[in-house]
Write an enzyme that holds these catalytic residues in place. Structure first.
Site, PDB file in Angstrom:
ATOM      1  N   TYR A   1      -2.238  -1.237  10.450  1.00 44.12           N
ATOM      2  CA  TYR A   1      -2.363  -1.226   8.133  1.00 44.12           C
ATOM      3  C   TYR A   1      -1.291  -1.357   7.932  1.00 44.12           C
ATOM      4  O   TYR A   1      -0.267  -2.164   6.818  1.00 44.12           O
ATOM      5  CB  TYR A   1      -3.590  -0.888   8.036  1.00 44.12           C
ATOM      6  CG  TYR A   1      -3.507  -0.823   6.793  1.00 44.12           C
ATOM      7  CD1 TYR A   1      -4.089  -1.824   6.075  1.00 44.12           C
ATOM      8  CD2 TYR A   1      -3.425   0.334   5.579  1.00 44.12           C
ATOM      9  CE1 TYR A   1      -4.299  -2.110   4.742  1.00 44.12           C
ATOM     10  CE2 TYR A   1      -3.156  -0.185   4.054  1.00 44.12           C
ATOM     11  CZ  TYR A   1      -3.880  -1.252   3.947  1.00 44.12           C
ATOM     12  OH  TYR A   1      -3.631  -1.253   2.945  1.00 44.12           O
TER      13      TYR A   1
ATOM     14  N   SER B   1       0.724  -0.875   0.177  1.00 48.34           N
ATOM     15  CA  SER B   1      -0.359   0.064  -0.095  1.00 48.34           C
ATOM     16  C   SER B   1       1.039   1.453   0.057  1.00 48.34           C
ATOM     17  O   SER B   1       1.885   1.053   0.948  1.00 48.34           O
ATOM     18  CB  SER B   1      -0.740  -0.395   1.409  1.00 48.34           C
ATOM     19  OG  SER B   1      -1.348   1.115   1.563  1.00 48.34           O
TER      20      SER B   1
END
Ligand code: NDP
Length: 261
Positions: free
Chosen positions: A170, A157
């Site tokens: 995350y 990401s």
């Protein structure tokens, strides 16, 4: 025709006689990728949390003439070595090999300051996004060695590096994913022809993105299908993609000359 143009309209048998395990195959990017690989001839092992979603993807695959998939419901939040062993035994019995392993499943977890994140939330995100891919990879390696020029693809990401405030576990899990990818690629190039990469799809119109940015208009974002040519490039056997990289495919349209280091 350039390789990028070819990937918009690939040969119908590009993935014939190849087997792919995709995690998070019931929704979002994983679902779009599973359908496209099956259309292009691959046999799919569909792994995900919700059996009904996986069965719907299997139905859709068969509706477009693809080979019936192996449906593998599995909650990565509780995956352990014993369960991973039995999953791989099942794939060995059904398929005999793996040519592609795509670690796509992921959870967002809490988006709040580190100070407010509980150990339970931290541990769950790490387990689903980082520890489960490590366990699955380790247990899948014998099957991948049975495949031909096998490919492992992790999912990262844009918030991984540099770490972004309020993205907590995350972001840390995705940074760890990129590191795991680099380590594994370096170790495997010593002895094998396996290609190991990581992909950052960038903003994509899925449930996860909507959860992260509830006020955003989803119609302004690319769909999962828009990203599939980049995934095909990273997953096809003959590719200009190298090994050991985190490919950031954003922004679209796909420009391979920008991606090749
Ligand atoms: P979605 O939320 O649409 O899909 C995630 C998939 O992962 C679902 O199929 C879900 O299963 C599965 N999953 C979640 N938790 C578990 C679990 N515990 N066990 C097994 N499967 C699980 O996400 P996206 O398609 O958007 O994301 C795919 C990947 O791309 C993720 O790794 C994400 O981090 C990454 N990414 C996404 C971006 C975006 O903008 N969308 C941007 C950058 C990276 P179920 O449906 O059954 O719950």
């Amino acid at each position: 025709m350039s390789q990028a143009q070819q990937l918009q309209n690939p040969a119908a048998d590009l993935f014939a006689n190849q087997t792919a395990l995709i995690t998070g195959a019931g929704d979002g990017i994983g679902k779009a990728l599973a359908l496209r690989l099956a259309e292009l001839g691959a046999e799919l092992v569909l792994m995900g949390r919700t059996q009904a979603k996986l069965e719907a993807v299997d139905d859709a695959i068969r509706a477009v003439g693809g080979k019936a998939a192996v449906v593998c419901p599995c909650d990565l939040a509780t995956l352990d070595e014993t369960q991973a062993d039995s999953i791989m035994e099942g794939i060995q019995a059904e398929c005999g090999k793996l040519d592609m392993l795509v670690h796509n499943a992921g959870i967002l977890g809490p988006r709040s300051p580190i100070e407010n994140i509980t150990l339970a939330d931290w541990a769950k995100v790490m387990q689903v996004n980082l520890t489960a891919p490590y366990v699955l990879t380790r247990k899948a390696l014998p099957l991948l060695r049975n495949g031909e020029q096998s490919r492992i693809l992790f999912t990262s990401s844009g918030v991984a590096r540099p770490g972004r405030a309020y993205w907590g576990p995350y972001a840390v899990s995705k940074a760890g994913t990129e590191n795991l990818c680099e380590i594994l690629a370096a170790e495997l190039t010593e002895t094998h022809t396996m290609r190991v990469n990581s992909i950052n799809p960038g903003p994509t119109r899925t449930g996860m993105r909507a959860a992260a940015y509830p006020a955003e208009n989803p119609n302004t974002l690319p769909t999962a299908e828009d990203h599939i040519p980049a995934y095909l490039w990273l997953l096809q056997r003959e590719s200009s993609a190298q090994s050991g990289f985190c490919y950031d495919i954003w922004p679209l349209p796909l420009n391979l000359s920008r991606l090749v280091p």
